[in-house]
Design an enzyme around this catalytic site. Structure first.
Site: not given
Length: 543
Positions: A381, A515, A517
Site C-alpha cells: 500500500c 493488502h 496480509e
C-alpha cells in the site's frame, strides 16, 4: 436452524475472546459443522475506519469492503471462512440505522427506545443470513459491567429465550489471577463477574478461565459451586506459547465437547485436527530463522499490524523457518540515526501500509537501502507508493517527486484517486469527501504481466486482492519510472490503476497497492509472503 453461542468477557479486557471464538469455531469446523463468527462492538463509531491504530489496532477489511475489528482477522485465519460486512456491527452503526428510520417516519410516530428498537436491531443482526449454518458464534466486545454493552447483553438474553435454551448457550471468558505474594489463584473476580452477568438475565453455561498457572481441581469445583455451572463446564485456559496451539489446547481441556453437550449433541463426530497439528509442528520446530525489518509508523503497537505479523509467520511456516520481526520506527531514520547499522543485519525489509507524511522520508530511505544493497524488499500500500517515489527521485531523475497526501507538489507521483469502478459502479471522490468509508475498499481484480516476477509468484496472471487506500501511483509517470528500472507488472483490469511494481534486476523487489496480509492463513500462506520469506532465507545465507 442455526444454534447460537454468545461469548462475553469479564473481570478485565484483552482476555482473548476473539481468539477463543476463532479457536472454538475451528474445533466445531473440524467436526464437520458449518460455522460463522460475528462481532458486536459497543463503541459509538460507525466502524473502526477512522479510529487511530493506537486506539483500536488494525482495521481488518473484508472482500465486500467493510472496515471491521481486527478479531475478524482471527476468525478468518482460523476457519478459512471469508468475513463480510454482516459479521461486524457497532453501536454507532445500529444507532445510525435507527435514527435514519426515525427521520424517514418508519416507526409511524412511536417512541424510539433502547428496548425494543435497539435490541431488535441487534437480534436481527445476529440472525441475518444464518439459514445454511450449524453454529453462529457471537462475540460481545468489552467487559460485562460496561455501560456500553448493556443493550447487547439484553439482546442476547431475549434471543436465548426466543430461539429456545436448546439452541443458544452463553460462554463467559474470565480471568483467574495469580497472586504471587499469596501463591494462590483467586476465584473471587470470576464469581463477581458471573454474578453481574446473571443479574442482567444471562446465566453462563460454560466458563473459560484464563490463568497463568494450572487451575487446581478444587478451584474448578469452587468456581462451579458459586457460579452455578457444572465443574466440567469450568474450562482452564492457560497462556499458550503460540496462538496456533490454542485450538488443540482448548480441545484437550474439553471446550468443544462441553459446548456440544450444552446443546444436547452427544453423538458428534470426532474432530480432524491434522492440519492444526501440522501448523503447530512447523511453528514449534523450525529448521532455520530469518530477520525481517518492518519500517513503519505505528510500530509501538504491533496490533496495528496484526495481520501483517501473522502473514509473516505464515510465510515462515511455509518454509519451516522462524521469522524474527524487528519493528523499526521510520522516523528514527529522519533523525539521522544510523540507517546502515539498523538495516544491514536484516534478511528482508518490509514497508507496510499507513497514512500521512510522518515517517515517509525514513521509509523512502529504507527502500533505497534495499534497492542498492539487493536486500529483499516488500512494499504494501503506502510501501509501494514510497517505492515509486524513491524510484522517481533516484533512478528516474524526478528530484521533487512526492505525494499529494503530504502537501502540494510539482511532481505528484502519488495522488488522490478521484474515480474508479467498483461492484456498485463508478465511484467518485474529492479532497473534501468525508473520511469514513470513502476509500477504495474491498476486493478488486488485477491483471499481471505475463512472465513477470509477480506472475511467477502467484502462478497466474489474474488475481483478486483487498484494498484500503485513497491515494494511488500516478499512471502518467509510468514511462519514466519504467525507464529507471521500476516495472508496472500489475494493473487494474481497465489498465488505469497501478496495482503492482517490481524490479526485474533485483533478487526480490515487489510493491503492491493492496493488502495481501488480509488473505493469508496458517494452512494457506499467501504466495507473496511465502515468496518474500523464501527470498529472505536465501539472503540469510549471504549475510
Amino acid at each position: 436452524m442455526a444454534r447460537f453461542i454468545f461469548i462475553t468477557g469479564g473481570v478485565v479486557s484483552s482476555l482473548g475472546k476473539g481468539l477463543m471464538a476463532a479457536s472454538l469455531a475451528a474445533l466445531l469446523q473440524a467436526r464437520g459443522y458449518r460455522v460463522r463468527i460475528r462481532k458486536f462492538d459497543p463503541y459509538l463509531n460507525v466502524d473502526p475506519g477512522t479510529m487511530s491504530p493506537y486506539q483500536h489496532g488494525e482495521v481488518y477489511v473484508t472482500d465486500d469492503g467493510a472496515e471491521t475489528d481486527l478479531d475478524l482477522g482471527h476468525y478468518e485465519r482460523f476457519t478459512g471462512v471469508a468475513a463480510r460486512q454482516s459479521d461486524n456491527v457497532t453501536s454507532g452503526r445500529i444507532y445510525q440505522g435507527i435514527i435514519a428510520k426515525e427521520r424517514r417516519g418508519d416507526y409511524l410516530g412511536a417512541t424510539v427506545q433502547v428496548v425494543p428498537h435497539v435490541t431488535d436491531a441487534i437480534k436481527d443482526f445476529a440472525r441475518a443470513e444464518t439459514d445454511d449454518l450449524d453454529f453462529v458464534l457471537c462475540e460481545i466486545g468489552g467487559t460485562v459491567g460496561d455501560i456500553e454493552s448493556l443493550p447487547f447483553i439484553e439482546a442476547i438474553r431475549q434471543l436465548k429465550n426466543e430461539v429456545g435454551r436448546d439452541n443458544a448457550i452463553s460462554v463467559h471468558v474470565t480471568l483467574v489471577p495469580y497472586i504471587a505474594a499469596a501463591g494462590e489463584l483467586k476465584t473471587k473476580p470470576t464469581q463477581h463477574s458471573v454474578r453481574e452477568l446473571a443479574s442482567l438475565g444471562v446465566q453462563p453455561d460454560i466458563l473459560l478461565c484464563r490463568c497463568e498457572k494450572p487451575l487446581p481441581d478444587s478451584e474448578r469445583a469452587k468456581i462451579a459451586l458459586f457460579c452455578n455451572v457444572r465443574k466440567e463446564a469450568v474450562i482452564p485456559a492457560l497462556d499458550a506459547d503460540s496462538i496456533y496451539s490454542v485450538p488443540v489446547q482448548y480441545h484437550g481441556e474439553g471446550l468443544d465437547s462441553e459446548v456440544l453437550r450444552a446443546f444436547g449433541i452427544l453423538d458428534a463426530p470426532a474432530p480432524d485436527l491434522t492440519a492444526w497439528y501440522d501448523i503447530m509442528d512447523r511453528k514449534q520446530h523450525p529448521e532455520g530463522e530469518v530477520t525481517i525489518g518492518v519500517v513503519g509508523k505505528y510500530v509501538s503497537l504491533p496490533d496495528a499490524y496484526k495481520s501483517l505479523n501473522e502473514a509473516l509467520v505464515h510465510g515462515g511456516m511455509a518454509h519451516r523457518v522462524k521469522v524474527n520481526i524487528r519493528w523499526l520506527d521510520a522516523e528514527m531514520f529522519e533523525r539521522d540515526e544510523d540507517l546502515v547499522a539498523n538495516l544491514e543485519p536484516l534478511h528482508g525489509i518490509l514497508v507496510p501500509g499507513g497514512f500521512g507524511e510522518r515517517g515517509s522520508e525514513g521509509k523512502i530511505a529504507s527502500v533505497r537501502f534495499a534497492r542498492e544493497r539487493n536486500v529483499p524488499f516488500f512494499g504494501i500500500c503506502l510501501g509501494m507508493q514510497m517505492a515509486c517515489i524513491e524510484a522517481a527521485r533516484n533512478t528516474s531523475g524526478i528530484a521533487n517527486a512526492s505525494s499529494t497526501e503530504f502537501g502540494p507538489t510539482d511532481e505528484p507521483v502519488v495522488g488522490l484517486i478521484t474515480e474508479w469502478m467498483s461492484a456498485e459502479g463508478l465511484q467518485k471522490r474529492g479532497a473534501n469527501t468525508d473520511l469514513g468509508g470513502t476509500m477504495r475498499l474491498g476486493a478488486y481484480d488485477a491483471k499481471l504481466s505475463p512472465n513477470s516476477h509477480v506472475a511467477s509468484v502467484y502462478g497466474t496472471n489474474e488475481i483478486s486482492e483487498r484494498h484500503r487506500h485513497r491515494y494511488e501511483v500516478n499512471g502518467a509517470y509510468r514511462e519514466r519510472l519504467e525507464k529507471g528500472g521500476l516495472v508496472f507488472s500489475g494493473m487494474s483490469p481497465d489498465g488505469m490503476l497501478p496495482e503492482i511494481v517490481e524490479r526485474p534486476d533485483h533478487p526480490w523487489f515487489i510493491g503492491v497497492q493492496f493488502h495481501p496480509e488480509l488473505k493469508s492463513k496458517p494452512f494457506d500462506p499467501h504466495p507473496l509472503f511465502a515468496g518474500f520469506i523464501e527470498a529472505a532465507v536465501k539472503q540469510s545465507r549471504l549475510v
